[in-house]
Each structure stands twice: as structure tokens, then as C-alpha cells.
Design a protein around this motif. Structure first.
Motif, PDB file in Angstrom:
ATOM      1  N   ASP A  31       0.828  -1.217   0.000  1.00 52.11           N
ATOM      2  CA  ASP A  31       0.000   0.000   0.000  1.00 52.11           C
ATOM      3  C   ASP A  31       0.858   1.261   0.000  1.00 52.11           C
ATOM      4  OD1 ASP A  31      -2.157  -1.679   0.094  1.00 52.11           O
ATOM      5  OD2 ASP A  31      -2.700  -1.250   2.171  1.00 52.11           O
ATOM      6  N   ARG A  32       1.904   1.247   0.806  1.00 53.14           N
ATOM      7  CA  ARG A  32       2.744   2.442   0.909  1.00 53.14           C
ATOM      8  C   ARG A  32       3.578   2.646  -0.350  1.00 53.14           C
ATOM      9  NH1 ARG A  32       5.216   1.852   6.918  1.00 53.14           N
ATOM     10  NH2 ARG A  32       6.502   3.610   6.218  1.00 53.14           N
ATOM     11  N   PHE A  33       3.984   1.556  -0.996  1.00 55.76           N
ATOM     12  CA  PHE A  33       4.678   1.713  -2.270  1.00 55.76           C
ATOM     13  C   PHE A  33       3.732   2.262  -3.329  1.00 55.76           C
ATOM     14  CE2 PHE A  33       5.784  -0.108  -6.455  1.00 55.76           C
ATOM     15  CZ  PHE A  33       6.926   0.645  -6.673  1.00 55.76           C
ATOM     16  N   ALA A  34       2.493   1.801  -3.325  1.00 58.36           N
ATOM     17  CA  ALA A  34       1.500   2.314  -4.278  1.00 58.36           C
ATOM     18  C   ALA A  34       1.320   3.818  -4.108  1.00 58.36           C
ATOM     19  CB  ALA A  34       0.169   1.591  -4.089  1.00 58.36           C
ATOM     20  N   TYR A  81      13.753  -7.251 -13.829  1.00 57.99           N
ATOM     21  CA  TYR A  81      13.814  -7.510 -12.396  1.00 57.99           C
ATOM     22  C   TYR A  81      14.940  -6.692 -11.785  1.00 57.99           C
ATOM     23  CZ  TYR A  81      14.508  -9.701  -7.893  1.00 57.99           C
ATOM     24  OH  TYR A  81      14.659  -9.911  -6.545  1.00 57.99           O
ATOM     25  N   ILE A  82      14.589  -5.902 -10.786  1.00 52.60           N
ATOM     26  CA  ILE A  82      15.556  -5.074 -10.065  1.00 52.60           C
ATOM     27  C   ILE A  82      15.783  -5.718  -8.702  1.00 52.60           C
ATOM     28  CG2 ILE A  82      15.981  -2.797  -9.074  1.00 52.60           C
ATOM     29  CD1 ILE A  82      13.962  -1.756 -11.239  1.00 52.60           C
ATOM     30  N   GLU A  83      17.031  -6.005  -8.390  1.00 52.94           N
ATOM     31  CA  GLU A  83      17.331  -6.679  -7.136  1.00 52.94           C
ATOM     32  C   GLU A  83      17.051  -5.759  -5.949  1.00 52.94           C
ATOM     33  OE1 GLU A  83      20.973  -9.143  -4.973  1.00 52.94           O
ATOM     34  OE2 GLU A  83      21.101  -8.592  -7.098  1.00 52.94           O
ATOM     35  N   LEU A  84      16.220  -6.241  -5.045  1.00 55.19           N
ATOM     36  CA  LEU A  84      15.836  -5.495  -3.850  1.00 55.19           C
ATOM     37  C   LEU A  84      16.348  -6.216  -2.604  1.00 55.19           C
ATOM     38  CD1 LEU A  84      12.078  -4.793  -4.747  1.00 55.19           C
ATOM     39  CD2 LEU A  84      14.042  -3.299  -5.138  1.00 55.19           C
ATOM     40  N   ILE A 103      12.922  -2.831   2.525  1.00 55.59           N
ATOM     41  CA  ILE A 103      12.593  -2.866   1.093  1.00 55.59           C
ATOM     42  C   ILE A 103      11.892  -1.574   0.699  1.00 55.59           C
ATOM     43  CG2 ILE A 103      11.274  -4.077  -0.687  1.00 55.59           C
ATOM     44  CD1 ILE A 103      11.556  -6.615   1.007  1.00 55.59           C
ATOM     45  N   LEU A 104      10.944  -1.164   1.526  1.00 58.93           N
ATOM     46  CA  LEU A 104      10.205   0.070   1.245  1.00 58.93           C
ATOM     47  C   LEU A 104      11.131   1.277   1.264  1.00 58.93           C
ATOM     48  CD1 LEU A 104       7.310   1.126   0.730  1.00 58.93           C
ATOM     49  CD2 LEU A 104       7.118   1.476   3.200  1.00 58.93           C
ATOM     50  N   SER A 105      12.049   1.308   2.226  1.00 56.36           N
ATOM     51  CA  SER A 105      13.009   2.423   2.294  1.00 56.36           C
ATOM     52  C   SER A 105      13.909   2.450   1.067  1.00 56.36           C
ATOM     53  CB  SER A 105      13.859   2.295   3.564  1.00 56.36           C
ATOM     54  OG  SER A 105      13.063   2.406   4.719  1.00 56.36           O
ATOM     55  N   TRP A 106      14.337   1.274   0.614  1.00 57.37           N
ATOM     56  CA  TRP A 106      15.180   1.201  -0.584  1.00 57.37           C
ATOM     57  C   TRP A 106      14.435   1.738  -1.796  1.00 57.37           C
ATOM     58  CZ3 TRP A 106      15.568  -0.343  -5.527  1.00 57.37           C
ATOM     59  CH2 TRP A 106      16.842  -0.498  -6.070  1.00 57.37           C
ATOM     60  N   LEU A 107      13.180   1.354  -1.934  1.00 58.62           N
ATOM     61  CA  LEU A 107      12.385   1.825  -3.067  1.00 58.62           C
ATOM     62  C   LEU A 107      12.194   3.336  -3.017  1.00 58.62           C
ATOM     63  CD1 LEU A 107       9.714  -1.020  -3.165  1.00 58.62           C
ATOM     64  CD2 LEU A 107      11.337  -0.479  -4.989  1.00 58.62           C
ATOM     65  N   GLU A 148       6.252  -0.261 -13.804  1.00 62.29           N
ATOM     66  CA  GLU A 148       5.933  -1.689 -13.939  1.00 62.29           C
ATOM     67  C   GLU A 148       7.096  -2.561 -13.474  1.00 62.29           C
ATOM     68  OE1 GLU A 148       3.278   0.542 -16.731  1.00 62.29           O
ATOM     69  OE2 GLU A 148       5.395   0.624 -16.163  1.00 62.29           O
ATOM     70  N   ASP A 149       8.325  -2.158 -13.804  1.00 63.64           N
ATOM     71  CA  ASP A 149       9.502  -2.908 -13.356  1.00 63.64           C
ATOM     72  C   ASP A 149       9.566  -2.965 -11.835  1.00 63.64           C
ATOM     73  OD1 ASP A 149      10.437  -3.355 -15.965  1.00 63.64           O
ATOM     74  OD2 ASP A 149      11.570  -1.472 -15.981  1.00 63.64           O
ATOM     75  N   LEU A 150       9.304  -1.839 -11.196  1.00 63.42           N
ATOM     76  CA  LEU A 150       9.363  -1.789  -9.738  1.00 63.42           C
ATOM     77  C   LEU A 150       8.262  -2.639  -9.107  1.00 63.42           C
ATOM     78  CD1 LEU A 150      10.157   2.004  -9.135  1.00 63.42           C
ATOM     79  CD2 LEU A 150      11.737   0.068  -8.965  1.00 63.42           C
ATOM     80  N   CYS A 151       7.057  -2.583  -9.666  1.00 68.27           N
ATOM     81  CA  CYS A 151       5.954  -3.403  -9.148  1.00 68.27           C
ATOM     82  C   CYS A 151       6.273  -4.885  -9.285  1.00 68.27           C
ATOM     83  CB  CYS A 151       4.658  -3.075  -9.886  1.00 68.27           C
ATOM     84  SG  CYS A 151       3.968  -1.443  -9.527  1.00 68.27           S
ATOM     85  N   PHE A 152       6.780  -5.263 -10.451  1.00 70.02           N
ATOM     86  CA  PHE A 152       7.156  -6.660 -10.702  1.00 70.02           C
ATOM     87  C   PHE A 152       8.242  -7.111  -9.726  1.00 70.02           C
ATOM     88  CE2 PHE A 152      10.294  -9.385 -12.916  1.00 70.02           C
ATOM     89  CZ  PHE A 152       9.526 -10.539 -13.029  1.00 70.02           C
ATOM     90  N   SER A 153       9.271  -6.310  -9.568  1.00 64.27           N
ATOM     91  CA  SER A 153      10.390  -6.673  -8.699  1.00 64.27           C
ATOM     92  C   SER A 153       9.966  -6.768  -7.240  1.00 64.27           C
ATOM     93  CB  SER A 153      11.514  -5.647  -8.842  1.00 64.27           C
ATOM     94  OG  SER A 153      11.933  -5.540 -10.190  1.00 64.27           O
TER      95      SER A 153
END
Length: 350
Positions: free
Chosen positions: A168-171, A202-205, A219-223, A239-244
Motif C-alpha cells: 500500500d505504501r509503495f502504491a 527484475y531489479i534486485e531489492l 525494502i520500502l526504504s530502498w524503493l 511496472e519494473d518496480l511493481c514486478f520486482s
């Protein structure tokens, strides 16, 4: 309780932004399942006060419509069941007060229900899952659970924010719509292909599994720090970020679930909670489960995965049938799954 009469429960759920009323019978028949969601503008979350006002405005009409859809009257209802917790305090109080008032007016027993137990018992009856390992994933909770010695034991959980809260917070960071839900819209973007038909990148998280527990805040902080910068520079797409994000956090959940399966010598998994609707999570879990001999994945769609009144009614009616007495009415924002005495299950196969 007597077997001569069909036992019916009316369930009230309103622990977060979804207000739901459900009517079920003791044998698991769904008579009505109504839900009304408080949706805020893109980039925003829902606050307790405004969400509680939403619940207060709609709850009585929803009760009336639920009874009408179930083709019953208040006289047919044997007990009223409400969410005691966990959840948002203001929202829990609105629903509890209405449930208590109606119980007093109608002279019916009132049964408090743990929200998490509601999800589990609804999943068990809908999927006909006897004694699975449970992955409970929602906006406020992330737990791997198994039944043992009269309680649902938590084998692993998030040590910070829940998986649904992370989504939710990434959205909100990328300004996705909250209609019908942020997680659903992330799932749709993660399914897309590039314009040339190629797969998303795919972006490595950060991948944070600590024994049986997981962590999503890093993960959220990295994004927020690096992902958005990559997006601005055109180095990746939303889309790349959502997929990853999905691939990473779901892999973490599959890992700890499999570890619990090995520990409990169980091959069956039940996914419950709002995030459990995500088809990619179901696919990844199915792949893991299918590799274990005789494994079965039990999963549901949004009718019963997302918060609903039927799950509260069904967990409550199991409790009511086991003890047949009224409880005090109270709420608590922190009400752990493993605090509940599961008196309706007398052995692991029930």
C-alpha cells in the motif's frame, strides 16, 4: 447446541477500511456477504477518524440489506459476532457498539472474534482444508501459522510492517489509485509486458528473512530512496518496480512457509488475508507446494480473502456452538492470533 434447528450467525467486520456484514450457518453455508470499502484519493491512506465515520454512516443499512439478502429476520439469528481486534481502534469501536446495541435490543448472545482467526476458519471451511499450514497476509498482518494443542501457533511473522502495508505504501509512492485497492493495482502493473513484448526488468531489492521472520520496511526504504530515483532517470519503469517488489516479497513468504511445512511435517498450505488474492503469490506458492509429495495449496478469491463479515460470523458461530454463552463486549487494537483458545477444535484434524 441442538441439531434440530439451523444455527445462524450475523457477523460484523470493520477493523480497517472495509466495512462488512455477513450471515452464515454453522455448517458453513453463506447466506449473505456484503462489503463497503472506504476509498481515499491516490497517494493517500485512510485515517482512523474518517474511516470510522464511513463505517458509522453505512453499517445499519448494511445490516438491513444483509438480513434481506439472506431471506431471514432478526428472530432467525442465534448470535451476533463482531471483530474484537486486531485493527484500528476507532473503527473497531464503531462496529462493536452497533453489534452490542443490536444484541441487547434483539436479546441475542454477542461473540467477540479475533480477526485473524476469522480469516483462518473461513479459509478452512471454504477450501475444505483440514489442518494446513496457514499463510496469513494482509494490510496489517503477516504470519505463518499452524494449529497445535488448542491454539493457532505463530511460527513466523513480520518484525516490522505487514506485507500489505508495504504494498500500500509503495502504491502511494508511485501515486497508484486506491480503487479497488493499491495491492490489486500493483498486481496489474506487474503483469504487463514492455512495449516491444519483452518481459519486465527484475531489479534486485533487499531480501530480508531472519529465521522464520521477515522484514519489509527496509525494502520500502530502498524503493523510496533508490527506486524512485531510478524511475525519474528513466532507468526503470513503474511496472519494473511493481514486478520486482512482488517477486521479492512473495519469495520471502514462500521460503518461511516451506520451512514451517518441514517443521510441522505438513504438505498443505492455506493462504488467507487480502494479499492472498494475489494470483502471482498463489502461483509461486503452488510451485513450491507441488514439489512436495502430495502437497495441496488452498487459496480463495476476493469474496473471502478480503476482509468480510462471513469470516467473523463463522468463527463466532463455532465458538458459540462450543460454549453457547454470551461474552463481554470489548475491543483491542492488539489481539494476537495465539491468544485465542480454539475450543471448537478438539484434535488436529478438526
Amino acid at each position: 447446541m441442538s441439531d434440530n434447528k439451523r444455527i445462524i450467525a450475523l457477523g460484523f467486520e470493520g477493523s480497517a477500511n472495509k466495512l462488512a456484514i455477513g450471515v452464515v450457518t454453522l455448517d458453513g453455508e453463506i447466506l449473505s456477504n456484503l462489503r463497503h470499502t472506504y476509498i481515499t484519493p491516490p497517494g493517500t491512506g485512510f485515517l482512523p477518524r474518517e474511516t470510522a465515520i464511513h463505517h458509522k454512516e453505512h453499517i445499519l443499512s448494511m445490516v438491513e440489506n444483509a438480513l434481506k439478502e439472506a431471506n431471514i429476520t432478526k428472530d432467525d439469528v442465534d448470535c451476533l459476532c463482531y471483530t474484537k481486534g486486531p485493527g484500528m481502534g476507532a473503527c473497531l469501536h464503531v462496529v462493536a457498539v452497533v453489534a452490542r446495541t443490536l444484541a441487547q435490543l434483539w436479546k441475542k448472545p454477542l461473540i467477540p472474534v479475533n480477526h485473524c482467526i476469522g480469516h483462518i476458519e473461513m479459509g478452512r471451511v471454504v477450501c475444505k482444508a483440514d489442518n494446513p499450514i496457514v499463510l496469513y497476509v494482509s494490510g496489517g498482518n503477516t504470519q505463518v501459522i499452524a494449529y497445535s494443542m488448542g491454539k493457532y501457533r505463530i511460527f513466523g511473522e513480520t518484525i516490522d510492517i505487514a506485507v500489505g502495508n508495504c504494498l500500500d505504501r509503495f502504491a502511494r509512492l508511485i501515486n497508484l489509485s486506491n480503487d479497488p485497492s493499491p495491492g490489486y493495482n500493483i498486481e496489474q502493473l506487474a503483469r504487463k509486458k514492455n512495449e516491444d513484448g519483452s518481459d519486465l526488468k527484475y531489479i534486485e531489492l533487499p531480501y530480508v528473512v531472519k529465521g522464520m521472520d521477515v522484514s519489509f520496511s527496509g525494502i520500502l526504504s530502498w524503493l523510496e530512496k533508490f527506486g524512485l530515483e531510478m524511475l525519474k532517470k528513466g532507468e526503470c519503469t513503474a511496472e519494473d518496480l511493481c514486478f520486482s517488489l512482488q517477486e521479492t516479497i512473495f519469495a520471502m513468504l514462500v521460503e518461511i512457509t516451506e520451512r514451517a511445512m518441514a517443521h510441522c511435517n505438513s504438505n498443505d498450505v492455506l493462504i488467507v488475508g487480502g494479499v492472498g488474492c494475489n494470483e502471482r503469490l498463489q502461483q509461486m506458492m503452488q510451485q513450491m507446494v507441488s514439489e512436495r509429495t502430495g502437497g495441496i495449496l488452498h487459496a480463495m478469491d476476493d469474496r473471502y480473502c478480503i476482509d468480510n463479515g462471513c469470516m467473523i460470523a463463522y468463527a463466532g458461530i463455532l465458538h458459540f456452538n462450543a460454549i453457547a454463552k454470551e461474552h463481554e463486549c470489548s475491543v483491542t487494537q492488539r489481539y494476537r492470533t495465539d491468544e485465542v483458545d480454539v475450543i471448537w477444535r478438539t484434535n488436529p484434524q478438526q
